[in-house]
Scaffold this motif. Structure first.
Motif, PDB file in Angstrom:
ATOM      1  N   HIS A  32     -26.635 -76.001 -38.174  1.00  0.00           N
ATOM      2  CA  HIS A  32     -26.989 -76.671 -39.073  1.00  0.00           C
ATOM      3  C   HIS A  32     -25.947 -77.694 -40.500  1.00  0.00           C
ATOM      4  CE1 HIS A  32     -29.994 -73.043 -39.272  1.00  0.00           C
ATOM      5  NE2 HIS A  32     -28.758 -71.797 -39.405  1.00  0.00           N
ATOM      6  N   ALA A  33     -27.043 -78.237 -41.542  1.00  0.00           N
ATOM      7  CA  ALA A  33     -26.640 -79.745 -41.631  1.00  0.00           C
ATOM      8  C   ALA A  33     -26.367 -79.459 -43.520  1.00  0.00           C
ATOM      9  CB  ALA A  33     -27.260 -81.139 -41.971  1.00  0.00           C
ATOM     10  N   LEU A  34     -25.581 -79.391 -44.027  1.00  0.00           N
ATOM     11  CA  LEU A  34     -24.881 -79.594 -45.594  1.00  0.00           C
ATOM     12  C   LEU A  34     -25.045 -81.041 -45.906  1.00  0.00           C
ATOM     13  CD1 LEU A  34     -21.509 -77.489 -45.036  1.00  0.00           C
ATOM     14  CD2 LEU A  34     -23.771 -77.003 -45.596  1.00  0.00           C
ATOM     15  N   THR A  35     -26.374 -80.460 -47.174  1.00  0.00           N
ATOM     16  CA  THR A  35     -27.077 -81.477 -47.685  1.00  0.00           C
ATOM     17  C   THR A  35     -26.176 -81.766 -49.489  1.00  0.00           C
ATOM     18  OG1 THR A  35     -28.533 -79.917 -49.823  1.00  0.00           O
ATOM     19  CG2 THR A  35     -29.469 -80.777 -47.500  1.00  0.00           C
ATOM     20  N   GLY A  36     -25.463 -79.998 -49.551  1.00  0.00           N
ATOM     21  CA  GLY A  36     -24.547 -80.402 -50.877  1.00  0.00           C
ATOM     22  C   GLY A  36     -24.321 -78.908 -51.482  1.00  0.00           C
ATOM     23  N   ILE A  37     -23.660 -79.137 -52.283  1.00  0.00           N
ATOM     24  CA  ILE A  37     -22.343 -78.095 -53.042  1.00  0.00           C
ATOM     25  C   ILE A  37     -22.297 -78.321 -54.760  1.00  0.00           C
ATOM     26  CG2 ILE A  37     -20.104 -78.827 -52.599  1.00  0.00           C
ATOM     27  CD1 ILE A  37     -20.043 -75.574 -52.469  1.00  0.00           C
ATOM     28  N   THR A  38     -22.526 -77.627 -55.778  1.00  0.00           N
ATOM     29  CA  THR A  38     -22.429 -77.727 -56.405  1.00  0.00           C
ATOM     30  C   THR A  38     -20.656 -78.431 -56.928  1.00  0.00           C
ATOM     31  OG1 THR A  38     -22.339 -75.234 -56.930  1.00  0.00           O
ATOM     32  CG2 THR A  38     -24.602 -76.416 -57.603  1.00  0.00           C
ATOM     33  N   SER A  39     -20.152 -78.761 -57.972  1.00  0.00           N
ATOM     34  CA  SER A  39     -18.824 -78.586 -58.991  1.00  0.00           C
ATOM     35  C   SER A  39     -18.482 -77.256 -58.824  1.00  0.00           C
ATOM     36  CB  SER A  39     -18.757 -79.316 -59.475  1.00  0.00           C
ATOM     37  OG  SER A  39     -17.501 -79.980 -60.136  1.00  0.00           O
ATOM     38  N   GLY A  40     -17.081 -76.989 -58.457  1.00  0.00           N
ATOM     39  CA  GLY A  40     -16.618 -75.864 -59.048  1.00  0.00           C
ATOM     40  C   GLY A  40     -15.531 -75.839 -60.045  1.00  0.00           C
ATOM     41  N   SER A  41     -14.640 -75.198 -59.473  1.00  0.00           N
ATOM     42  CA  SER A  41     -13.044 -75.422 -60.443  1.00  0.00           C
ATOM     43  C   SER A  41     -12.254 -76.222 -59.677  1.00  0.00           C
ATOM     44  CB  SER A  41     -12.215 -73.409 -61.486  1.00  0.00           C
ATOM     45  OG  SER A  41     -12.072 -72.812 -59.682  1.00  0.00           O
ATOM     46  N   ASP A  42     -11.975 -76.225 -58.914  1.00  0.00           N
ATOM     47  CA  ASP A  42     -11.674 -77.030 -57.198  1.00  0.00           C
ATOM     48  C   ASP A  42     -11.647 -77.460 -56.426  1.00  0.00           C
ATOM     49  OD1 ASP A  42      -9.391 -77.612 -55.957  1.00  0.00           O
ATOM     50  OD2 ASP A  42      -8.291 -75.682 -55.662  1.00  0.00           O
ATOM     51  N   ASP A  43     -12.852 -78.560 -56.777  1.00  0.00           N
ATOM     52  CA  ASP A  43     -13.185 -79.346 -56.195  1.00  0.00           C
ATOM     53  C   ASP A  43     -12.648 -79.978 -54.361  1.00  0.00           C
ATOM     54  OD1 ASP A  43     -15.422 -79.364 -57.216  1.00  0.00           O
ATOM     55  OD2 ASP A  43     -15.798 -81.112 -58.320  1.00  0.00           O
ATOM     56  N   ASP A  44     -11.207 -79.965 -55.109  1.00  0.00           N
ATOM     57  CA  ASP A  44     -10.504 -80.687 -54.498  1.00  0.00           C
ATOM     58  C   ASP A  44     -10.128 -79.298 -53.030  1.00  0.00           C
ATOM     59  OD1 ASP A  44      -9.751 -83.108 -55.346  1.00  0.00           O
ATOM     60  OD2 ASP A  44      -7.396 -81.994 -56.661  1.00  0.00           O
ATOM     61  N   ARG A  45     -10.763 -77.732 -53.474  1.00  0.00           N
ATOM     62  CA  ARG A  45     -10.270 -77.774 -52.039  1.00  0.00           C
ATOM     63  C   ARG A  45     -11.508 -76.722 -51.798  1.00  0.00           C
ATOM     64  NH1 ARG A  45     -12.772 -72.280 -51.732  1.00  0.00           N
ATOM     65  NH2 ARG A  45     -13.242 -72.537 -53.859  1.00  0.00           N
ATOM     66  N   VAL A  46     -12.483 -77.553 -52.419  1.00  0.00           N
ATOM     67  CA  VAL A  46     -14.157 -77.509 -51.366  1.00  0.00           C
ATOM     68  C   VAL A  46     -13.816 -78.697 -50.879  1.00  0.00           C
ATOM     69  CG1 VAL A  46     -16.588 -77.827 -51.950  1.00  0.00           C
ATOM     70  CG2 VAL A  46     -15.242 -75.979 -53.535  1.00  0.00           C
ATOM     71  N   GLU A  47     -13.394 -79.822 -50.922  1.00  0.00           N
ATOM     72  CA  GLU A  47     -13.866 -81.117 -49.824  1.00  0.00           C
ATOM     73  C   GLU A  47     -12.890 -80.297 -48.266  1.00  0.00           C
ATOM     74  OE1 GLU A  47     -13.417 -85.097 -48.538  1.00  0.00           O
ATOM     75  OE2 GLU A  47     -14.987 -83.658 -50.217  1.00  0.00           O
ATOM     76  N   ALA A  48     -11.996 -80.127 -48.785  1.00  0.00           N
ATOM     77  CA  ALA A  48     -10.761 -79.316 -47.672  1.00  0.00           C
ATOM     78  C   ALA A  48     -11.104 -78.918 -47.209  1.00  0.00           C
ATOM     79  CB  ALA A  48      -9.486 -79.140 -47.948  1.00  0.00           C
ATOM     80  N   ILE A  49     -12.436 -77.892 -47.376  1.00  0.00           N
ATOM     81  CA  ILE A  49     -13.190 -77.078 -46.881  1.00  0.00           C
ATOM     82  C   ILE A  49     -14.250 -77.684 -46.188  1.00  0.00           C
ATOM     83  CG2 ILE A  49     -14.408 -74.344 -46.298  1.00  0.00           C
ATOM     84  CD1 ILE A  49     -12.483 -73.346 -48.532  1.00  0.00           C
ATOM     85  N   LEU A  50     -15.002 -78.648 -46.479  1.00  0.00           N
ATOM     86  CA  LEU A  50     -16.282 -78.876 -46.095  1.00  0.00           C
ATOM     87  C   LEU A  50     -16.493 -80.689 -46.766  1.00  0.00           C
ATOM     88  CD1 LEU A  50     -18.885 -76.115 -48.363  1.00  0.00           C
ATOM     89  CD2 LEU A  50     -18.058 -76.754 -46.116  1.00  0.00           C
ATOM     90  N   PRO A  51     -15.280 -81.287 -45.895  1.00  0.00           N
ATOM     91  CA  PRO A  51     -15.076 -82.876 -46.202  1.00  0.00           C
ATOM     92  C   PRO A  51     -16.243 -83.136 -45.698  1.00  0.00           C
ATOM     93  CG  PRO A  51     -14.646 -82.153 -44.125  1.00  0.00           C
ATOM     94  CD  PRO A  51     -14.945 -81.064 -44.757  1.00  0.00           C
ATOM     95  N   GLY A  52     -17.117 -84.541 -47.130  1.00  0.00           N
ATOM     96  CA  GLY A  52     -17.509 -85.292 -46.881  1.00  0.00           C
ATOM     97  C   GLY A  52     -18.759 -84.742 -47.367  1.00  0.00           C
TER      98      GLY A  52
END
Length: 243
Positions: A32-52
């Motif tokens: 599936h294609a990821l369209t977006g995710i909301t901001s959280g307490s650790d956006d750097d961690r989210v970016e590492a899991i879901l780059p771009g």
């Protein structure tokens, strides 16, 4: 909702804690294609899991997505769904999936009234927030699935794409299901912490590692024995009752 000729969906995630990014990664791994995710307490961690993957406001995640995954704390779920309905964000034919153990699909009624399709999928694991660990756990886990009859196969298929074995839990049984899950997790955590403290007190180093195999084998034995060791009155057949 088109979903493309191959059934792939544009997936957006509301909730960037331990659960949401891992669910997103699992669905992306299923194609599936990821369209977006909301901001959280650790956006750097989210970016590492879901780059771009774009970080967006909840209403923009909904606007861009054919499947919206909601992974927020239990006491925030209803308010979020109602708020997005008030903004007229939900779209006809859009899949809306939440991951909360305690709710079925009734909590998604405000989205349903806007034409969205409600699904509830709770993977029965304790999420660590570490994607590699959690994805491995998902591949060995079951997931409680609740959905209206006509779309239940969609919910089951999505659970499989997460790596889980789907188990249908009826709407009226979700509260009891959530209690069972909470009892297992809270009790096991409490007992393991108590045991680790006792071992540390007698000088056992790295008590957690020491207990790991013991706890796993004890749980496996309990699960193997299952309900067959409990009588109709809830008492093991070989138990001695004083008095």
């Amino acid at each position: 909702m088109s979903g493309g000729r191959d059934g792939r969906l544009g997936v957006g995630v509301i909730g960037a804690g331990r659960v949401g990014p891992v669910i997103a990664a699992a669905l992306a791994g299923a194609g599936h294609a990821l369209t977006g995710i909301t901001s959280g307490s650790d956006d750097d961690r989210v970016e590492a899991i879901l780059p771009g993957v774009p970080v967006l406001a909840p209403e923009e995640v909904v606007r861009r997505s054919e499947l919206v995954v909601i992974a927020v704390p239990h006491d925030q779920l209803l308010g979020l769904v109602v708020g997005l309905a008030d903004l007229e964000a939900w779209q006809p034919g859009q899949l809306v999936l939440h991951t909360d153990a305690g709710y079925g699909v009734e909590v998604l009624a405000p989205a349903l009234r806007r034409g969205a399709i409600p699904l509830a999928i709770h993977p029965a694991i304790v999420f660590t927030g570490a994607s590699s660990i959690d994805l491995r756990q998902l591949a060995q886990a079951y997931a409680a699935v609740t959905a209206p009859g006509p779309v239940l196969p969609i919910a089951q298929a999505l659970a499989v794409e997460l790596g889980c074995e789907p188990v249908v839990v009826d709407e009226e049984n979700r509260a009891a299901y959530a209690e069972a899950v909470a009892t297992a997790t809270q009790f096991s955590r409490s007992i393991v912490r108590q045991s680790a403290e006792l071992l540390a007190g007698v000088g056992v180093e790295n008590a957690g590692a020491y207990l790991s195999a013991l706890v796993r084998s004890s749980v496996d034995q309990a699960l193997t024995e299952g309900a067959g060791t409990i009588g109709a009155d809830g008492i093991p057949p070989d138990a001695t009752i004083d008095g």
